[in-house]
Enzyme design. Structure first.
Site, PDB file in Angstrom:
ATOM      1  N   GLU A 159      -1.783   5.083   5.698  1.00 49.86           N
ATOM      2  CA  GLU A 159      -2.236   4.738   6.744  1.00 49.86           C
ATOM      3  C   GLU A 159      -3.710   5.298   7.311  1.00 49.86           C
ATOM      4  O   GLU A 159      -3.746   5.647   8.404  1.00 49.86           O
ATOM      5  CB  GLU A 159      -1.062   4.971   7.978  1.00 49.86           C
ATOM      6  CG  GLU A 159       0.002   4.052   7.673  1.00 49.86           C
ATOM      7  CD  GLU A 159       0.021   2.611   7.755  1.00 49.86           C
ATOM      8  OE1 GLU A 159      -1.091   1.969   8.254  1.00 49.86           O
ATOM      9  OE2 GLU A 159       1.039   1.905   7.299  1.00 49.86           O
ATOM     10  N   CYS A 188      -5.288 -15.600   4.879  1.00 48.71           N
ATOM     11  CA  CYS A 188      -6.687 -15.951   4.505  1.00 48.71           C
ATOM     12  C   CYS A 188      -7.461 -15.993   5.842  1.00 48.71           C
ATOM     13  O   CYS A 188      -6.716 -16.515   6.724  1.00 48.71           O
ATOM     14  CB  CYS A 188      -6.861 -17.172   3.566  1.00 48.71           C
ATOM     15  SG  CYS A 188      -6.306 -18.522   4.241  1.00 48.71           S
ATOM     16  N   LYS A 226       0.941  -1.097   0.022  1.00 50.39           N
ATOM     17  CA  LYS A 226       0.154  -0.025  -0.095  1.00 50.39           C
ATOM     18  C   LYS A 226       0.816   1.258   0.006  1.00 50.39           C
ATOM     19  O   LYS A 226       0.560   2.151  -0.713  1.00 50.39           O
ATOM     20  CB  LYS A 226      -0.957  -0.107   1.090  1.00 50.39           C
ATOM     21  CG  LYS A 226      -1.932  -0.957   1.211  1.00 50.39           C
ATOM     22  CD  LYS A 226      -2.865  -1.131   2.494  1.00 50.39           C
ATOM     23  CE  LYS A 226      -2.058  -1.243   3.892  1.00 50.39           C
ATOM     24  NZ  LYS A 226      -1.331  -2.454   4.081  1.00 50.39           N
ATOM     25  N   GLN A 258      -6.534   4.354   7.964  1.00 50.52           N
ATOM     26  CA  GLN A 258      -7.178   3.822   9.046  1.00 50.52           C
ATOM     27  C   GLN A 258      -7.096   4.330  10.376  1.00 50.52           C
ATOM     28  O   GLN A 258      -7.937   4.330  11.140  1.00 50.52           O
ATOM     29  CB  GLN A 258      -6.865   2.273   9.274  1.00 50.52           C
ATOM     30  CG  GLN A 258      -5.697   1.806  10.004  1.00 50.52           C
ATOM     31  CD  GLN A 258      -4.348   1.830   8.644  1.00 50.52           C
ATOM     32  OE1 GLN A 258      -4.572   2.189   7.665  1.00 50.52           O
ATOM     33  NE2 GLN A 258      -3.195   1.472   9.334  1.00 50.52           N
TER      34      GLN A 258
END
Length: 201
Positions: A87, A181, A15, A89
């Site tokens: 970032e 996952c 990211k 979030q």
């Protein structure tokens, strides 16, 4: 017409590298970029944004109580073609709304990069607000060690076990977290598996 973008992915999905590449692409076209990150992200120093592959740039830091719209109007209005947030979030829901106000009122596209959920698979407040109001939402994919798509940011203790309790924000990288996952995450908790962190000996 400008949009508010939310580009999310699990840890290790590059990211920050994508945020820095996006910044470079805009600057290559002689466009002005306002690169920002929340003050909660101090891993690379207060005013440095650095990716795992070595890309880095200076960044403006946003405190939790800061009004991003006001800061934009006082110092960036008229000299900013795009806002890039890493970032995201860690921003507050109110700050996400302030970014959307910049998009709407000043026609400045804003691209937010960050995590969707924490180590307990719960939405961060900033990410929740972005899921609610972003004009465009895009997943940045990465894979679990089993080969399936990784969606969970598992926090690992010093013995290699998945942690399921604790503070939502604990900074770390490959030394503390691994993208998995959901199946591997659940099985790891049930079976108390020892998880090998990437880059560990």
């Amino acid at each position: 017409m400008a949009k508010l973008y939310f580009k999310y992915g699990a840890m290790g999905s590059s990211k920050t590298a994508q945020a820095l590449i996006t910044k470079y692409n805009y600057e290559e076209k002689n466009m002005q970029v306002w690169l920002i990150k929340p003050s909660a992200d101090t891993r690379d120093g207060a005013q440095i944004l650095r990716s795992r592959i070595g890309l880095e740039a200076r960044v403006d830091v946003i405190d939790p109580e800061e009004n991003i719209l006001k800061r934009f109007e006082e110092s960036k209005k008229g000299c900013c073609d795009v806002i890039i947030v890493d970032e995201c979030q860690f921003l507050t829901p109110m700050q996400i709304d302030q970014l959307h106000a910049i998009v709407d009122d000043y026609d400045v596209p804003t691209i937010c990069f960050g995590l969707r959920t924490d180590f307990k698979t719960q939405l961060f407040p900033g990410s929740r607000r972005l899921m609610e109001v972003a004009d465009t939402i895009q997943e940045i994919k990465t894979i679990c060690d089993c080969g399936a798509k990784a969606t969970v940011n598992a926090r690992i203790d010093s013995q290699g076990h998945i942690i399921t309790e604790g503070a939502q924000v604990v900074l770390g990288g490959n030394d503390s977290y691994i993208a998995m996952c959901h199946k591997c995450y659940v099985n790891g908790i049930r079976e108390r598996k020892v998880i090998a962190l990437h880059g560990s000996k």
